[in-house]
Design a protein around this motif. Structure first.
Motif, PDB file in Angstrom:
ATOM      1  N   HIS A 133       8.529  -6.438 -37.973  1.00 28.20           N
ATOM      2  CA  HIS A 133       7.645  -5.670 -37.089  1.00 28.20           C
ATOM      3  C   HIS A 133       7.169  -6.589 -35.970  1.00 28.20           C
ATOM      4  O   HIS A 133       7.106  -7.799 -36.153  1.00 28.20           O
ATOM      5  N   GLU A 134       6.842  -5.990 -34.829  1.00 28.44           N
ATOM      6  CA  GLU A 134       6.399  -6.799 -33.694  1.00 28.44           C
ATOM      7  C   GLU A 134       4.929  -6.609 -33.372  1.00 28.44           C
ATOM      8  O   GLU A 134       4.439  -7.144 -32.375  1.00 28.44           O
ATOM      9  N   GLU A 135       4.192  -5.870 -34.208  1.00 24.45           N
ATOM     10  CA  GLU A 135       2.752  -5.691 -34.026  1.00 24.45           C
ATOM     11  C   GLU A 135       2.034  -6.240 -35.251  1.00 24.45           C
ATOM     12  O   GLU A 135       2.521  -6.115 -36.382  1.00 24.45           O
ATOM     13  N   TRP A 136       0.841  -6.830 -35.027  1.00 29.08           N
ATOM     14  CA  TRP A 136       0.121  -7.455 -36.144  1.00 29.08           C
ATOM     15  C   TRP A 136      -0.232  -6.455 -37.232  1.00 29.08           C
ATOM     16  O   TRP A 136      -0.139  -6.761 -38.431  1.00 29.08           O
ATOM     17  N   GLU A 137      -0.628  -5.245 -36.834  1.00 34.01           N
ATOM     18  CA  GLU A 137      -1.033  -4.255 -37.817  1.00 34.01           C
ATOM     19  C   GLU A 137       0.141  -3.854 -38.704  1.00 34.01           C
ATOM     20  O   GLU A 137      -0.002  -3.724 -39.931  1.00 34.01           O
ATOM     21  N   GLY A 138       1.290  -3.679 -38.083  1.00 36.01           N
ATOM     22  CA  GLY A 138       2.481  -3.333 -38.859  1.00 36.01           C
ATOM     23  C   GLY A 138       2.911  -4.453 -39.783  1.00 36.01           C
ATOM     24  O   GLY A 138       3.318  -4.211 -40.928  1.00 36.01           O
ATOM     25  N   LEU A 139       2.833  -5.694 -39.301  1.00 32.21           N
ATOM     26  CA  LEU A 139       3.212  -6.841 -40.135  1.00 32.21           C
ATOM     27  C   LEU A 139       2.327  -6.949 -41.375  1.00 32.21           C
ATOM     28  O   LEU A 139       2.813  -7.130 -42.490  1.00 32.21           O
ATOM     29  N   ILE A 140       1.012  -6.847 -41.160  1.00 31.87           N
ATOM     30  CA  ILE A 140       0.090  -6.935 -42.296  1.00 31.87           C
ATOM     31  C   ILE A 140       0.279  -5.752 -43.233  1.00 31.87           C
ATOM     32  O   ILE A 140       0.249  -5.895 -44.466  1.00 31.87           O
ATOM     33  N   GLY A 141       0.497  -4.569 -42.661  1.00 26.02           N
ATOM     34  CA  GLY A 141       0.719  -3.385 -43.490  1.00 26.02           C
ATOM     35  C   GLY A 141       1.954  -3.512 -44.357  1.00 26.02           C
ATOM     36  O   GLY A 141       1.945  -3.147 -45.544  1.00 26.02           O
ATOM     37  N   LEU A 142       3.040  -4.046 -43.794  1.00 27.74           N
ATOM     38  CA  LEU A 142       4.270  -4.232 -44.571  1.00 27.74           C
ATOM     39  C   LEU A 142       4.072  -5.276 -45.666  1.00 27.74           C
ATOM     40  O   LEU A 142       4.538  -5.101 -46.801  1.00 27.74           O
TER      41      LEU A 142
END
Length: 620
Positions: free
Chosen positions: A314-323
């Motif tokens: 993912h290229e967004e912080w929220e998506g990275l943490i969510g994954l």
């Protein structure tokens, strides 16, 4: 009086000349001399009055100056006055204290001795032009004391009107800057562990992303930390978190940073290879797996770790943490004390979950949800005594969606409150209809721990529904699971209120959780429902027979009705009857049916219910 000397002197001259004229012959010359003498007396008197007034004003001015000097010396701000050459003509006590010089050392010294070379250049380049233009300048600077130490200050310069002198005020900002630094620290660190917090994490991720630097997010969650808090107290829990933070801190270096994300969750950012991130995750598991000494008590814990990577995942912080969070949750489901790297299957499941969440909201509005009912029978006489209402979702494109998939989603998103109330209303309404048609059937309704804990109006809602329908409250069973232990103090009073309405309470899926005998004794329950996992293996060994026997003996001793779930073979029925199990349900008798189909099924039965065969679906 303003003309006191003038009047006295004129009065003396007038008296003296008057007496002289009284004893001598009056003449015009003597009269002229009298006028001249009075004029001279008036002139001299005026000069004397002016002199006396000047002395009084000088005395008052001197007194005021002394008071002003005392006032300037009493302030905590340093004050100085410089002449046209930039040399001090006056400094107050605070100014002397701030810089460490004596008054004599500062007087006639150039202001530049109080500042570093860089500050001198800034004052000359910024402050002096502002003074010439506006007569005023305010800013922050760094002062240099006599011993060479520095301190932050606010500097205010004002041009004294009508001269080239400058009035300067210096305020020490050391405490203010310290307070600001403390506030920044509190804003950017966790108060329990001292590690950088969520805000610091997001700042760091933004910096790395701005530079397009690849990195991994390791989401670390302490397993069963709530149990530690509940059993040992929050103070011990905080001590444990502090020691966990210290061990994770060992993984901080030029390529790695550790953050306290919140609660019992930590995040590591590692700039390394895929092989190295696996080794690091394994090392974290090993480190946390070593015993902790908490106030003399040895404590063993584990963590679960989820891993995602930038920019591949993912290229967004929220998506990275969510994954990473999702991968961590999968690690917990797999048994805890392990790490899980996000993969295609997990991403697909996450995508489906997001899709189902949207569709479930539509399903509630569009009445796609429905109830199926599975008969509950007396094992001895095979008479149907009740049905269990089971929620089903018939999606227009996906078909039947498993309750194991959408019910946890409803609980997680809070939709379970609306869905749960609909199930209660629908089941009670249907039970009332069957009663009017001559079928005396009880109805069992599943309620979740989150319904009982979060729906504050649940008891009143059920009371209203019972009042609106013809069903006897004693025919209604609410099924709970052992998860109520998670919010025991909140839920038990709710269950007691429901019992007071005349409802019965069943403990569903018994044997799969962590119930203790003392816990069961405190639960206001009437019924134990034995989980189908024990029933399924009933004919394959003595171990499960012994477990079922123990459960049934417990039910008998506590005067609880026992119900076996997932009954699929006649051999299981025989063993259950021998062990004195009261009731059963399962595909041997009937699968869950829609209301109309169940009514047709009931109409076809005459006498004891016949077995319909076995099923390998694992459903009730």
């Amino acid at each position: 009086m303003r003309y006191k000397a003038t009047l006295i002197l004129c009065l003396v001259i007038l008296t003296a000349n008057g007496l002289h004229m009284l004893y001598n012959e009056f003449s015009a010359v003597r009269l002229l001399i009298l006028g001249v003498n009075i004029a001279i007396a008036w002139f001299l008197g005026r000069k004397m009055d002016q002199y006396l007034q000047m002395r009084q004003e000088l005395s008052r001015t001197k007194e005021n100056l002394i008071q002003y000097s005392y006032g300037l010396d009493s302030t905590k701000d340093g004050i100085g006055i410089t002449n046209e050459a930039g040399r001090f003509e006056y400094v107050n006590h605070a100014h002397i204290e701030l810089y460490g010089y004596s008054r004599m050392e500062l007087l006639h010294a150039h202001w530049s001795i109080c500042y570093s070379h860089e500050t001198q250049e800034r004052v000359a380049g910024v402050a002096v032009p502002a003074l010439r233009r506006d007569g005023f300048w305010r800013g922050e600077a760094e002062g240099v004391r006599k011993d060479g130490t520095t301190f932050p200050q606010e500097l205010v310069l004002s041009q004294i009107r009508g001269s080239s002198k400058v009035f300067c005020v210096v305020r020490d900002l050391t405490e203010h800057k310290g307070a600001e630094a403390k506030i920044r620290q509190l804003a950017l660190t966790n108060e329990v562990t001292g590690l950088p917090n969520r805000r610091s994490l997001l700042n760091k991720m933004a910096d790395l992303m701005a530079g397009r630097a690849p990195f991994y997010v390791l989401f670390v969650d302490v397993d069963r930390f709530k149990h530690v808090n509940d059993t040992l107290g929050h103070e011990m829990g905080d001590q444990l978190l502090l020691q966990v933070a210290q061990r994770l801190g060992a993984f901080e270096n030029e390529e790695g940073a550790v953050f306290h994300f919140g609660g019992d969750e930590f995040i590591l950012l590692l700039q390394c290879s895929s092989d190295q991130v696996k080794r690091s995750a394994a090392a974290i598991l090993a480190s946390i797996g070593e015993p902790f000494d908490i106030s003399g008590m040895e404590l063993n814990i584990t963590v679960s770790i989820g891993i995602s990577g930038y920019p591949d995942d993912h290229e967004e912080w929220e998506g990275l943490i969510g994954l990473a969070d999702t991968a961590m949750y999968q690690a917990k489901l797999a048994g805890k004390n392990r790490y899980q790297i996000i993969n295609h299957d997990i991403k697909a499941a996450l995508k489906r979950k997001a899709y189902l969440e949207t569709e479930l909201k539509k399903a509630i509005r569009n009445r796609q949800l429905e109830l199926h009912y599975q008969p509950i029978l007396e094992l001895e006489g095979r008479q149907v005594t009740a049905v269990e209402a089971l929620l089903r979702w018939n999606h227009p494109q996906l078909g039947m969606v498993s309750p194991a998939e959408f019910v946890p989603l409803a609980e997680e998103t809070g939709m379970i409150t609306d869905i749960g109330r609909w199930v209660i209303q629908e089941a009670l309404t249907q039970a009332g209809i069957w009663g009017q048609r001559g079928y005396s059937l009880g109805v069992s309704i599943n309620v979740s721990q989150r319904q009982l804990g979060n729906d504050r109006g649940l008891v009143d809602y059920i009371r209203e529904r019972l009042a609106a329908g013809p069903i006897d409250p004693a025919q209604v069973v609410l099924e709970i699971t052992e998860s109520v232990m998670e919010d025991y103090e909140t839920i038990i009073p709710v269950l007691n209120e429901l019992r007071q309405l005349g409802l019965r309470i069943a403990l569903d899926d018994f044997g799969t959780g962590f119930s203790s005998l003392s816990f069961i004794k405190r639960l206001p329950i009437n019924m134990l429902k034995i989980d189908q996992s024990f029933i399924r293996e009933l004919t394959s060994g003595q171990t499960d027979v012994a477990i079922i026997k123990s459960i049934l003996e417990l039910a008998i001793n506590l005067e609880l009705t026992s119900v076996a779930e997932g009954v699929e073979t006649p051999e299981q029925v025989d063993i259950l009857k021998r062990l004195q199990c009261s009731k059963g349900q399962g595909y041997l008798f009937s699968k869950p049916l829609p209301a109309q189909a169940l009514e047709s099924w009931l109409a076809e039965q005459s006498g004891p219910i016949k077995q319909t065969g076995t099923a390998d679906t694992g459903a009730k």
